[in-house]
Enzyme design. Structure first.
Site, PDB file in Angstrom:
ATOM      1  N   TYR A 139      79.782  61.287 132.680  1.00 40.65           N
ATOM      2  CA  TYR A 139      79.292  61.635 131.491  1.00 40.65           C
ATOM      3  C   TYR A 139      77.748  63.220 131.693  1.00 40.65           C
ATOM      4  O   TYR A 139      77.288  62.915 132.748  1.00 40.65           O
ATOM      5  CB  TYR A 139      78.550  60.417 130.477  1.00 40.65           C
ATOM      6  CG  TYR A 139      77.413  59.944 131.169  1.00 40.65           C
ATOM      7  CD1 TYR A 139      75.686  60.872 130.279  1.00 40.65           C
ATOM      8  CD2 TYR A 139      77.266  59.504 132.410  1.00 40.65           C
ATOM      9  CE1 TYR A 139      74.964  59.997 130.815  1.00 40.65           C
ATOM     10  CE2 TYR A 139      75.599  58.867 132.112  1.00 40.65           C
ATOM     11  CZ  TYR A 139      74.684  59.036 131.963  1.00 40.65           C
ATOM     12  OH  TYR A 139      73.323  58.606 131.906  1.00 40.65           O
ATOM     13  N   CYS A 140      77.852  63.906 130.433  1.00 39.89           N
ATOM     14  CA  CYS A 140      76.761  64.641 130.189  1.00 39.89           C
ATOM     15  C   CYS A 140      76.254  64.636 128.776  1.00 39.89           C
ATOM     16  O   CYS A 140      76.674  64.137 128.362  1.00 39.89           O
ATOM     17  CB  CYS A 140      77.185  66.300 131.346  1.00 39.89           C
ATOM     18  SG  CYS A 140      78.536  66.538 129.834  1.00 39.89           S
ATOM     19  N   GLN A 141      75.936  66.086 128.671  1.00 38.26           N
ATOM     20  CA  GLN A 141      75.012  66.028 127.104  1.00 38.26           C
ATOM     21  C   GLN A 141      76.177  66.065 126.544  1.00 38.26           C
ATOM     22  O   GLN A 141      76.380  64.703 125.555  1.00 38.26           O
ATOM     23  CB  GLN A 141      73.902  66.932 126.969  1.00 38.26           C
ATOM     24  CG  GLN A 141      73.318  66.868 126.140  1.00 38.26           C
ATOM     25  CD  GLN A 141      72.166  65.960 126.015  1.00 38.26           C
ATOM     26  OE1 GLN A 141      71.387  65.142 126.786  1.00 38.26           O
ATOM     27  NE2 GLN A 141      72.035  65.051 124.385  1.00 38.26           N
ATOM     28  N   PHE A 143      75.967  61.802 126.014  1.00 34.47           N
ATOM     29  CA  PHE A 143      75.398  60.734 125.616  1.00 34.47           C
ATOM     30  C   PHE A 143      74.876  61.210 124.275  1.00 34.47           C
ATOM     31  O   PHE A 143      74.067  60.231 124.341  1.00 34.47           O
ATOM     32  CB  PHE A 143      74.201  61.551 126.969  1.00 34.47           C
ATOM     33  CG  PHE A 143      73.459  60.461 126.987  1.00 34.47           C
ATOM     34  CD1 PHE A 143      73.484  59.728 127.688  1.00 34.47           C
ATOM     35  CD2 PHE A 143      71.819  61.340 126.378  1.00 34.47           C
ATOM     36  CE1 PHE A 143      71.367  58.790 127.238  1.00 34.47           C
ATOM     37  CE2 PHE A 143      70.813  60.276 126.737  1.00 34.47           C
ATOM     38  CZ  PHE A 143      70.492  58.748 127.104  1.00 34.47           C
TER      39      PHE A 143
END
Length: 123
Positions: A84-86, A113
């Site tokens: 996952y990232c932003q 996120f």
């Protein structure tokens, strides 16, 4: 003007091609699906360290996408990888890199996120 139109069409076509190619090897999971499986997987936050320190999913390791090539030895090929990232774009890039290096079971958190409502940890 004509060149601009051709360039825009080419960029759109490339984006569509990448999207469909990525669907062949990357599972995009809803938050519930992600929550069900991430404890049995390698949970990796691909954001930069300062973003990770502000808050991350409990149990995640920080391997920024910018360092992924150099840190592949930290990621096992025989276990699922949950990324996952932003928002989803960097984890998509990380997934492509992992796929090229022979990783098979790669999943990504839909919405990243910023959409996560589960437990988080801050430093």
């Amino acid at each position: 003007m004509e060149f601009l139109v051709i360039a825009i069409v080419a960029l759109l076509a490339f984006g569509v091609f990448r999207y469909f190619r990525q669907r062949n090897f990357l599972k995009v999971l809803t938050q519930d699906q992600f929550r069900e499986g991430y404890r049995k997987a390698q949970l990796i936050d691909v954001r930069e360290p300062q973003e990770f320190d502000k808050g991350h999913i409990l149990g995640a390791r920080n391997i920024p996408v910018t360092q992924m090539k150099q840190r592949l030895v930290e990621i096992r090929k025989d276990k699922p990888v949950y990324l996952y990232c932003q928002s989803g774009s960097r984890s998509g890039r990380a997934a492509q890199l992992l796929h090229k290096k022979g990783y098979q079971d790669i999943s990504q958190l839909k919405g990243g996120f910023k959409k996560w409502t589960g437990k988080i940890k801050t430093k």
